[in-house]
Design a protein around this motif. Sequence first.
Motif, PDB file in Angstrom:
ATOM      1  N   LEU B  85     -28.275  18.261 -42.987  1.00 51.22           N
ATOM      2  CA  LEU B  85     -27.134  18.349 -43.885  1.00 51.22           C
ATOM      3  C   LEU B  85     -26.054  19.311 -43.419  1.00 51.22           C
ATOM      4  CD1 LEU B  85     -28.391  17.985 -47.519  1.00 51.22           C
ATOM      5  CD2 LEU B  85     -26.694  16.652 -46.307  1.00 51.22           C
ATOM      6  N   GLU B 123     -27.762   2.414 -40.394  1.00 53.02           N
ATOM      7  CA  GLU B 123     -27.484   2.480 -41.824  1.00 53.02           C
ATOM      8  C   GLU B 123     -26.146   3.181 -42.082  1.00 53.02           C
ATOM      9  OE1 GLU B 123     -30.193   3.797 -45.583  1.00 53.02           O
ATOM     10  OE2 GLU B 123     -29.477   5.363 -44.261  1.00 53.02           O
ATOM     11  N   ARG B 124     -25.953   4.327 -41.427  1.00 57.25           N
ATOM     12  CA  ARG B 124     -24.712   5.092 -41.629  1.00 57.25           C
ATOM     13  C   ARG B 124     -23.505   4.320 -41.109  1.00 57.25           C
ATOM     14  NH1 ARG B 124     -25.797   8.346 -45.669  1.00 57.25           N
ATOM     15  NH2 ARG B 124     -27.701   7.156 -45.794  1.00 57.25           N
ATOM     16  N   ILE B 127     -22.480   1.884 -43.631  1.00 57.39           N
ATOM     17  CA  ILE B 127     -21.808   2.472 -44.783  1.00 57.39           C
ATOM     18  C   ILE B 127     -20.367   2.836 -44.432  1.00 57.39           C
ATOM     19  CG2 ILE B 127     -21.745   4.475 -46.304  1.00 57.39           C
ATOM     20  CD1 ILE B 127     -24.816   4.555 -46.073  1.00 57.39           C
ATOM     21  N   PHE B 128     -20.176   3.507 -43.298  1.00 55.89           N
ATOM     22  CA  PHE B 128     -18.874   4.139 -43.052  1.00 55.89           C
ATOM     23  C   PHE B 128     -17.961   3.369 -42.110  1.00 55.89           C
ATOM     24  CE2 PHE B 128     -21.453   7.831 -44.376  1.00 55.89           C
ATOM     25  CZ  PHE B 128     -20.656   8.277 -45.397  1.00 55.89           C
ATOM     26  N   CYS B 132     -14.090  -1.438 -41.565  1.00 51.98           N
ATOM     27  CA  CYS B 132     -12.970  -1.609 -40.647  1.00 51.98           C
ATOM     28  C   CYS B 132     -13.392  -2.246 -39.326  1.00 51.98           C
ATOM     29  CB  CYS B 132     -12.325  -0.260 -40.355  1.00 51.98           C
ATOM     30  SG  CYS B 132     -11.548   0.479 -41.796  1.00 51.98           S
ATOM     31  N   TYR B 215     -13.651  11.365 -40.394  1.00 51.83           N
ATOM     32  CA  TYR B 215     -14.805  11.181 -41.261  1.00 51.83           C
ATOM     33  C   TYR B 215     -15.751  12.377 -41.223  1.00 51.83           C
ATOM     34  CZ  TYR B 215     -13.181   6.699 -42.594  1.00 51.83           C
ATOM     35  OH  TYR B 215     -12.411   5.729 -43.162  1.00 51.83           O
ATOM     36  N   MET B 218     -17.228  13.743 -44.484  1.00 49.42           N
ATOM     37  CA  MET B 218     -18.193  12.938 -45.237  1.00 49.42           C
ATOM     38  C   MET B 218     -19.513  12.779 -44.510  1.00 49.42           C
ATOM     39  SD  MET B 218     -15.432  10.275 -46.168  1.00 49.42           S
ATOM     40  CE  MET B 218     -14.066  11.268 -45.743  1.00 49.42           C
TER      41      MET B 218
END
Lengths: 253, 241
Positions: B85, B123-124, B127-128, B132, B215, B218
């Motif tokens: 994190l 997975e990430r 999502i992000f 686009c 990004y 985030m």
Amino acid sequence: MGNIFPTWTNWIAVKVLICLGALGTAVVALAWYSWTPKYTRVGYMPQQPIPFDHSLHAGQLGMDCRYCHSFVENSSHSNLPTAELCWNCHGPGKVKSDSPKLELLRQAMDVNDENYTGEPIKWVQIHETPDYAYFNHSAHVNRGVSCVECHGRVDQMPVVYHAKSLSMGFCLDCHRAPEKHLRPLDQITNLAWEADDVDREKFYEELSAVKGVSAQKLKEADSNKDWTQELLGKHLKEGWAVNPPQQCASCHR
Amino acid sequence: MRWFFLIFTILVVAAVFGLRLRGDKFSQPPIEIFNDMDRQYKLKTQKPSEFFADGMGSRRPIEGTVPMGFHLPASKTEGIKSTPLDFSVGDSYMDTGLVGDNYGKGFPEGINVDEAFLARGEERYQIFCTACHGDSGNGKGIVSKYWGVPPTKPSREQSNSDEGYQQKLAAYLAEVESYSGIPPTANLVDPRVAAFPEGQIYHTIKNGKGLMGAYGAMIPVQDRWAITAYVRALQSATKTN
């Protein structure tokens, strides 16, 4: 001496009693119907400063909830996105950058805008647990509870509203029988998911890794059971040892 | 008397059901009686606060302090381990993607690219980046429809005549022209991006590049590297096809 009270007064006591009884029933009925979060909260749909549309962004464009609510898996609070994130798509020369609906966004982000203030966008909070109750998003979404259980089909809402009561009874209904609600972790943000969508072969493979029993055995044990949410949820609950708390002190800490 | 009961019944029914039915939409905040325990006077996440003069509940870090999840830059943090994190890890290659002034090659020490790491990256990425750059990284994600899809340059081998090739090339150039100066969403499996060192992809995620926003706020450090690894996997998958 004649009668002081005319004869109709013989019934007055009964009539008053009946009326009081009816009034009492009415008050109870009214309270039963409306003194509950099912009435006071469900349907709360405040007007937001920017008419942001989930059914467009999360539904049509298929953006994952975590693109914007990016810390929902790590934090008790599910954050609202910063204006900067909207700006990544709605900045100058990008998507709908001149739209009048995005005026506040330009005021927050565009230093060249004549009305630039740099103020954050003041979204109106819809779901709000009382401060005496403790709620944690990460404890739920990492244990197979999807957004849809508590927020409804947000991906179909042009404007977000309070879809579930989120009362204490609502929390406990699930805490007592979580198997009715659990799902695989990669489907948490897929609000349209149903138990039938699961690839069963793969599911039993993964389950056997968690449970330490061979996939073949697990499948045989289920061979004459219907494939339902309960069955799937029961497996996940046992596999992950899910045990939602029911003691008062776990939520009222 | 009959009238009384009739009116009474109508009033009761009106009171119970007439105000608003359960589930009807309304825009006034829900009524709360005696809500001093429900809404305590304290600082809450992402909420304004009257306590501070500027009204901001979320405070900016005081000069010289480091927020949680961030680490002090420079040598003081040498040898620190990043946790999943962390949003910064000192001043190292892991944090910046730079070696000196150049993009670094390869993955930094402490990043172990294995199957689980790639799965996390996938997975990430979905999502992000998918919105686009598209699932396969070809730059044709759904938002690019509203923004600009990268035209693919025709190659001579695909056309069976020189004339056909010239026509396609002209169409391609016209399409590029029609973007009126807006560069389209980059094609990540293009040889151009495939030639980027890892540090450059990481740096793009963290800081953005050109029209692409940053990004870094985030996506924590380790996930940025996981996405980088997944983009590499996409590129090599396209190359072998």
